[in-house]
Design a protein around this motif. Structure first.
Motif, PDB file in Angstrom:
ATOM      1  N   SER A  40      71.029 103.382   4.807  1.00  0.00           N
ATOM      2  CA  SER A  40      71.365 102.863   6.131  1.00  0.00           C
ATOM      3  C   SER A  40      71.571 101.350   6.121  1.00  0.00           C
ATOM      4  N   LEU A  41      70.987 100.668   5.144  1.00  0.00           N
ATOM      5  CA  LEU A  41      71.065  99.214   5.051  1.00  0.00           C
ATOM      6  C   LEU A  41      71.054  98.829   3.583  1.00  0.00           C
ATOM      7  N   SER A  42      71.885  97.871   3.218  1.00  0.00           N
ATOM      8  CA  SER A  42      71.881  97.382   1.846  1.00  0.00           C
ATOM      9  C   SER A  42      72.265  95.905   1.851  1.00  0.00           C
ATOM     10  N   ILE A  43      72.389  95.349   0.663  1.00  0.00           N
ATOM     11  CA  ILE A  43      72.665  93.923   0.518  1.00  0.00           C
ATOM     12  C   ILE A  43      74.091  93.737   0.013  1.00  0.00           C
ATOM     13  N   ILE A  44      74.760  92.691   0.460  1.00  0.00           N
ATOM     14  CA  ILE A  44      76.072  92.382  -0.094  1.00  0.00           C
ATOM     15  C   ILE A  44      75.861  91.578  -1.372  1.00  0.00           C
ATOM     16  N   ALA A  45      76.338  92.136  -2.483  1.00  0.00           N
ATOM     17  CA  ALA A  45      76.188  91.504  -3.790  1.00  0.00           C
ATOM     18  C   ALA A  45      77.461  90.752  -4.127  1.00  0.00           C
ATOM     19  N   LYS A  46      77.307  89.510  -4.562  1.00  0.00           N
ATOM     20  CA  LYS A  46      78.467  88.649  -4.833  1.00  0.00           C
ATOM     21  C   LYS A  46      78.420  88.155  -6.279  1.00  0.00           C
ATOM     22  N   PRO A  47      78.965  88.938  -7.207  1.00  0.00           N
ATOM     23  CA  PRO A  47      78.971  88.504  -8.607  1.00  0.00           C
ATOM     24  C   PRO A  47      79.931  87.333  -8.813  1.00  0.00           C
ATOM     25  N   PRO A  48      79.443  86.204  -9.333  1.00  0.00           N
ATOM     26  CA  PRO A  48      80.301  85.009  -9.458  1.00  0.00           C
ATOM     27  C   PRO A  48      80.851  84.832 -10.875  1.00  0.00           C
ATOM     28  N   VAL A  49      81.800  83.905 -10.989  1.00  0.00           N
ATOM     29  CA  VAL A  49      82.456  83.623 -12.272  1.00  0.00           C
ATOM     30  C   VAL A  49      82.539  82.113 -12.460  1.00  0.00           C
TER      31      VAL A  49
END
Length: 337
Positions: free
Chosen positions: A240-249
């Motif tokens: 129902s809820l999760s985290i936005i994951a932002k893999p960087p470069v």
């Protein structure tokens, strides 16, 4: 007047020179992309596309070698001397370490590319066996007695740190206190029979070794497992809820300046933001950041209520210090087992 043979050879030479790329003869360039566990397939396709793009643009032949493993472990390898031209890791803190400990990049590295140097995003979902025999529906089900949870080790895996924070953020919102969130995550990790060093290893443990009832997973890794191993064996459960994951470069400045590869390495990462690069990301179940390409893949990704690490944890530096540093919360709750 020149003999006919001399004139002919002069004409051939002129044609060859005209066909050469500007700036002289074509070069062979090799880059090393040090990445985290689940990006193997993404970059296999992307590397081919970039090599074709760069050859058409410059005439140079580019070969991109890949290195994969747990994100934290990969960052340490670069700091210890692994010659990465670029890093494409799971989270910003691991690249921050290249600046803080390795002095390999500037501290403001995230400002050099759009979207804080994150060309695609992902989130955390659950992978269960077909039919969902344990009835896993949400995070609360992962703390039930008798439910074996598979997740990698947050000390070495970036994906595991996203998993941990997603669970903590869910509990914090539901129960309203840090103490209850700590208790919730401690109980969840009490249900973890084994901690692999990276996300791909955890997938192998769950899917091939058949350990556990549920895999807490990157969204793209869960889709890959279903596609590769079969929808008759596994299915995805969306919490129902999760985290936005932002893999960087990031380009690794000290390496590219020594090797003379800065131009190509920079173009390589910039190409991730191009329509073709974004489309390749979408095809591999990473969420594109380009709105037009994201719209093309909108039906592929489930609708999930997402929270941001900055809003709940104050960013990666703060989250790392409190939860994952030596002696931090994770060490405290896991060593009590």
């Amino acid at each position: 007047m020149l003999p006919n043979r001399v004139r002919a050879w002069s004409l051939v030479a002129a044609i060859v020179v005209a066909l050469l790329p500007q700036g002289g003869a074509a070069r062979d360039v090799t880059l090393l992309n040090v990445s985290y566990d689940p990006t193997r397939e993404l970059y296999q396709d992307f590397n081919k596309a970039f090599a074709a793009h760069w050859k058409a643009k410059t005439g140079d032949h580019v070969t991109v070698r890949q290195s994969h493993g747990g994100s934290g472990k990969q960052a340490r390898s670069v700091i210890d001397g692994l010659d990465a031209d670029v890093v494409t890791l799971a989270l910003a803190y691991d690249i921050d370490e290249l600046a803080a400990k390795g002095r390999l990049i500037p501290p403001d590295w995230q400002k050099r590319l759009p979207k804080d140097s994150s060309p695609y995003t992902s989130t955390i979902v659950f992978l269960v066996r077909k039919g969902n025999p344990k009835g896993i529906r949400d995070w609360d089900d992962l703390v039930r007695p008798g439910v074996a949870v598979v997740t990698p080790n947050p000390k070495t895996s970036g994906g595991a740190r996203w998993n941990y924070l997603a669970a903590w953020g869910y509990a914090l919102r539901k129960y309203g206190s840090e103490a209850r969130a700590r208790e919730f995550v401690a109980t969840l990790f009490g249900n973890v029979p084994v901690l692999d060093s990276g996300a791909r290893g955890a997938t192998t443990t769950f899917a091939e070794r058949r350990v556990g009832d549920v895999l807490v997973s990157w969204e793209n890794e869960a889709f890959l497992a279903v596609n590769e191993l079969g929808p008759d064996k596994f299915q995805i459960v969306v919490p129902s809820l999760s985290i936005i994951a932002k893999p960087p470069v990031a380009v690794v400045d000290k390496v590219v300046d020594r090797k003379g590869t800065r131009e190509v390495a920079t173009a390589y990462l910039q190409y991730l933001y191009s329509p073709e690069g974004q489309d390749i990301a979408g095809r591999h179940y990473y969420r594109p950041t380009d709105p037009a390409i994201a719209a093309r893949y909108a039906t592929r990704f489930p609708k999930i209520q997402l929270f941001d690490i900055d809003d709940v944890f104050g960013g990666w530096a703060q989250a790392q210090k409190i939860h994952f540093s030596d002696g931090g919360v994770f060490d405290q709750i896991f060593t009590r087992r």
